[in-house]
Design a protein around this motif. Sequence first.
Motif, PDB file in Angstrom:
ATOM      1  N   VAL A   1       0.850  -1.179   0.000  1.00 40.61           N
ATOM      2  CA  VAL A   1       0.000   0.000   0.000  1.00 40.61           C
ATOM      3  C   VAL A   1       0.899   1.246   0.000  1.00 40.61           C
ATOM      4  O   VAL A   1       1.956   1.267   0.632  1.00 40.61           O
ATOM      5  CB  VAL A   1      -0.979  -0.042   1.203  1.00 40.61           C
ATOM      6  CG1 VAL A   1      -0.244   0.042   2.530  1.00 40.61           C
ATOM      7  CG2 VAL A   1      -2.025   1.021   1.095  1.00 40.61           C
ATOM      8  N   SER A   2       0.498   2.269  -0.719  1.00 42.88           N
ATOM      9  CA  SER A   2       1.374   3.410  -0.998  1.00 42.88           C
ATOM     10  C   SER A   2       1.929   4.095   0.246  1.00 42.88           C
ATOM     11  O   SER A   2       3.085   4.513   0.254  1.00 42.88           O
ATOM     12  CB  SER A   2       0.657   4.427  -1.877  1.00 42.88           C
ATOM     13  OG  SER A   2      -0.486   4.926  -1.226  1.00 42.88           O
ATOM     14  N   PHE A   3       1.169   4.213   1.323  1.00 47.80           N
ATOM     15  CA  PHE A   3       1.680   4.944   2.482  1.00 47.80           C
ATOM     16  C   PHE A   3       2.773   4.197   3.244  1.00 47.80           C
ATOM     17  O   PHE A   3       3.485   4.789   4.044  1.00 47.80           O
ATOM     18  CB  PHE A   3       0.555   5.400   3.426  1.00 47.80           C
ATOM     19  CG  PHE A   3      -0.252   4.308   4.071  1.00 47.80           C
ATOM     20  CD1 PHE A   3       0.143   3.747   5.276  1.00 47.80           C
ATOM     21  CD2 PHE A   3      -1.432   3.869   3.483  1.00 47.80           C
ATOM     22  CE1 PHE A   3      -0.617   2.758   5.879  1.00 47.80           C
ATOM     23  CE2 PHE A   3      -2.208   2.892   4.079  1.00 47.80           C
ATOM     24  CZ  PHE A   3      -1.799   2.328   5.278  1.00 47.80           C
ATOM     25  N   LYS A   4       2.951   2.900   2.981  1.00 48.53           N
ATOM     26  CA  LYS A   4       4.033   2.140   3.609  1.00 48.53           C
ATOM     27  C   LYS A   4       5.262   2.007   2.700  1.00 48.53           C
ATOM     28  O   LYS A   4       6.297   1.513   3.119  1.00 48.53           O
ATOM     29  CB  LYS A   4       3.550   0.731   3.970  1.00 48.53           C
ATOM     30  CG  LYS A   4       2.519   0.672   5.062  1.00 48.53           C
ATOM     31  CD  LYS A   4       2.171  -0.766   5.388  1.00 48.53           C
ATOM     32  CE  LYS A   4       1.109  -0.864   6.445  1.00 48.53           C
ATOM     33  NZ  LYS A   4       0.781  -2.276   6.746  1.00 48.53           N
ATOM     34  N   ARG A   5       5.137   2.452   1.471  1.00 48.99           N
ATOM     35  CA  ARG A   5       6.166   2.220   0.456  1.00 48.99           C
ATOM     36  C   ARG A   5       7.545   2.753   0.861  1.00 48.99           C
ATOM     37  O   ARG A   5       8.553   2.072   0.703  1.00 48.99           O
ATOM     38  CB  ARG A   5       5.704   2.826  -0.866  1.00 48.99           C
ATOM     39  CG  ARG A   5       6.323   2.164  -2.050  1.00 48.99           C
ATOM     40  CD  ARG A   5       5.522   2.415  -3.309  1.00 48.99           C
ATOM     41  NE  ARG A   5       4.377   1.516  -3.332  1.00 48.99           N
ATOM     42  CZ  ARG A   5       3.268   1.727  -4.014  1.00 48.99           C
ATOM     43  NH1 ARG A   5       3.132   2.811  -4.738  1.00 48.99           N
ATOM     44  NH2 ARG A   5       2.286   0.859  -3.972  1.00 48.99           N
ATOM     45  N   GLY A   6       7.613   3.949   1.390  1.00 45.08           N
ATOM     46  CA  GLY A   6       8.903   4.533   1.774  1.00 45.08           C
ATOM     47  C   GLY A   6       9.614   3.723   2.850  1.00 45.08           C
ATOM     48  O   GLY A   6      10.828   3.512   2.786  1.00 45.08           O
ATOM     49  N   VAL A   7       8.868   3.264   3.838  1.00 42.43           N
ATOM     50  CA  VAL A   7       9.453   2.450   4.915  1.00 42.43           C
ATOM     51  C   VAL A   7       9.957   1.124   4.341  1.00 42.43           C
ATOM     52  O   VAL A   7      11.048   0.668   4.684  1.00 42.43           O
ATOM     53  CB  VAL A   7       8.439   2.230   6.051  1.00 42.43           C
ATOM     54  CG1 VAL A   7       8.874   1.114   6.981  1.00 42.43           C
ATOM     55  CG2 VAL A   7       8.252   3.514   6.836  1.00 42.43           C
ATOM     56  N   TYR A   8       9.178   0.495   3.478  1.00 45.04           N
ATOM     57  CA  TYR A   8       9.604  -0.766   2.870  1.00 45.04           C
ATOM     58  C   TYR A   8      10.894  -0.568   2.068  1.00 45.04           C
ATOM     59  O   TYR A   8      11.816  -1.374   2.152  1.00 45.04           O
ATOM     60  CB  TYR A   8       8.498  -1.331   1.977  1.00 45.04           C
ATOM     61  CG  TYR A   8       7.490  -2.189   2.701  1.00 45.04           C
ATOM     62  CD1 TYR A   8       6.923  -1.794   3.912  1.00 45.04           C
ATOM     63  CD2 TYR A   8       7.092  -3.393   2.172  1.00 45.04           C
ATOM     64  CE1 TYR A   8       5.997  -2.588   4.565  1.00 45.04           C
ATOM     65  CE2 TYR A   8       6.156  -4.198   2.816  1.00 45.04           C
ATOM     66  CZ  TYR A   8       5.626  -3.787   4.013  1.00 45.04           C
ATOM     67  OH  TYR A   8       4.715  -4.586   4.659  1.00 45.04           O
ATOM     68  N   GLU A   9      10.962   0.506   1.289  1.00 45.23           N
ATOM     69  CA  GLU A   9      12.162   0.763   0.507  1.00 45.23           C
ATOM     70  C   GLU A   9      13.382   0.963   1.406  1.00 45.23           C
ATOM     71  O   GLU A   9      14.454   0.423   1.137  1.00 45.23           O
ATOM     72  CB  GLU A   9      11.956   1.984  -0.388  1.00 45.23           C
ATOM     73  CG  GLU A   9      11.000   1.734  -1.527  1.00 45.23           C
ATOM     74  CD  GLU A   9      10.623   2.990  -2.300  1.00 45.23           C
ATOM     75  OE1 GLU A   9      11.043   4.113  -1.905  1.00 45.23           O
ATOM     76  OE2 GLU A   9       9.893   2.851  -3.291  1.00 45.23           O
ATOM     77  N   ARG A  10      13.221   1.731   2.473  1.00 42.53           N
ATOM     78  CA  ARG A  10      14.350   1.973   3.385  1.00 42.53           C
ATOM     79  C   ARG A  10      14.790   0.682   4.072  1.00 42.53           C
ATOM     80  O   ARG A  10      15.989   0.395   4.176  1.00 42.53           O
ATOM     81  CB  ARG A  10      13.998   3.055   4.404  1.00 42.53           C
ATOM     82  CG  ARG A  10      13.938   4.436   3.777  1.00 42.53           C
ATOM     83  CD  ARG A  10      13.877   5.567   4.787  1.00 42.53           C
ATOM     84  NE  ARG A  10      12.794   5.488   5.750  1.00 42.53           N
ATOM     85  CZ  ARG A  10      11.572   5.969   5.553  1.00 42.53           C
ATOM     86  NH1 ARG A  10      11.241   6.536   4.420  1.00 42.53           N
ATOM     87  NH2 ARG A  10      10.662   5.869   6.507  1.00 42.53           N
ATOM     88  N   ALA A  11      13.841  -0.115   4.548  1.00 40.01           N
ATOM     89  CA  ALA A  11      14.194  -1.378   5.205  1.00 40.01           C
ATOM     90  C   ALA A  11      14.910  -2.304   4.226  1.00 40.01           C
ATOM     91  O   ALA A  11      15.953  -2.891   4.567  1.00 40.01           O
ATOM     92  CB  ALA A  11      12.943  -2.053   5.773  1.00 40.01           C
ATOM     93  N   LEU A  12      14.401  -2.424   3.020  1.00 39.91           N
ATOM     94  CA  LEU A  12      15.038  -3.318   2.044  1.00 39.91           C
ATOM     95  C   LEU A  12      16.418  -2.820   1.636  1.00 39.91           C
ATOM     96  O   LEU A  12      17.337  -3.625   1.434  1.00 39.91           O
ATOM     97  CB  LEU A  12      14.130  -3.519   0.826  1.00 39.91           C
ATOM     98  CG  LEU A  12      12.844  -4.304   1.121  1.00 39.91           C
ATOM     99  CD1 LEU A  12      11.952  -4.355  -0.121  1.00 39.91           C
ATOM    100  CD2 LEU A  12      13.142  -5.697   1.644  1.00 39.91           C
TER     101      LEU A  12
END
Length: 179
Positions: A137-148
């Motif tokens: 979902v778009s609002f979690k995208r930034g966190v997912y990118e940083r974690a990965l």
Amino acid sequence: MIDVDGYRPNVGIVLVNDEGRLFWARRISRDGWQFPQGGMRSDETPLEAMYRELEEETGLGAGHVQVLASTPGWLRYRLPGRCVRHHQRPTCIGQKQVWFLLRLLESERAVRLDASDKPEFDLWRWVDFWYPAKHVVSFKRGVYERALRHFAPVVESRLQVRLEAPAGTTRRDDGCAAA
């Protein structure tokens, strides 16, 4: 438990197999897919919360996984306005998460989505490493990118897997704390 800034402390779990593919699960009765995650209790450390959430959401225990790394601090995301429950006090505006990278040590048959009384997922699959950053979902995208981005160098070095970064993604080690 909501902090003074309106964020709920939470843990996120990136479960990787020996091929560098990630556990990706569908929320029960919804079309949304995500990594396992969940709130921390006031008496838990992030590591304790991670093991509890791992067992509740996947049926896996500490003996099924190896902790490879964690993020060196909180990663935050804000909820869209339509998701904020303004009538609740304190008001939660988002989540702050410590993310953990776990390696599955057992067969995938050990995964049990029905391990708790209230399952959160009804389906799961293995996906390419960078897939979740584009499909959550778009609002979690930034966190997912940083974690990965934090975890990619760990996966490459520990599992000897080469991960091709998607176009437009900066691949660098952001100081991920190896466990």
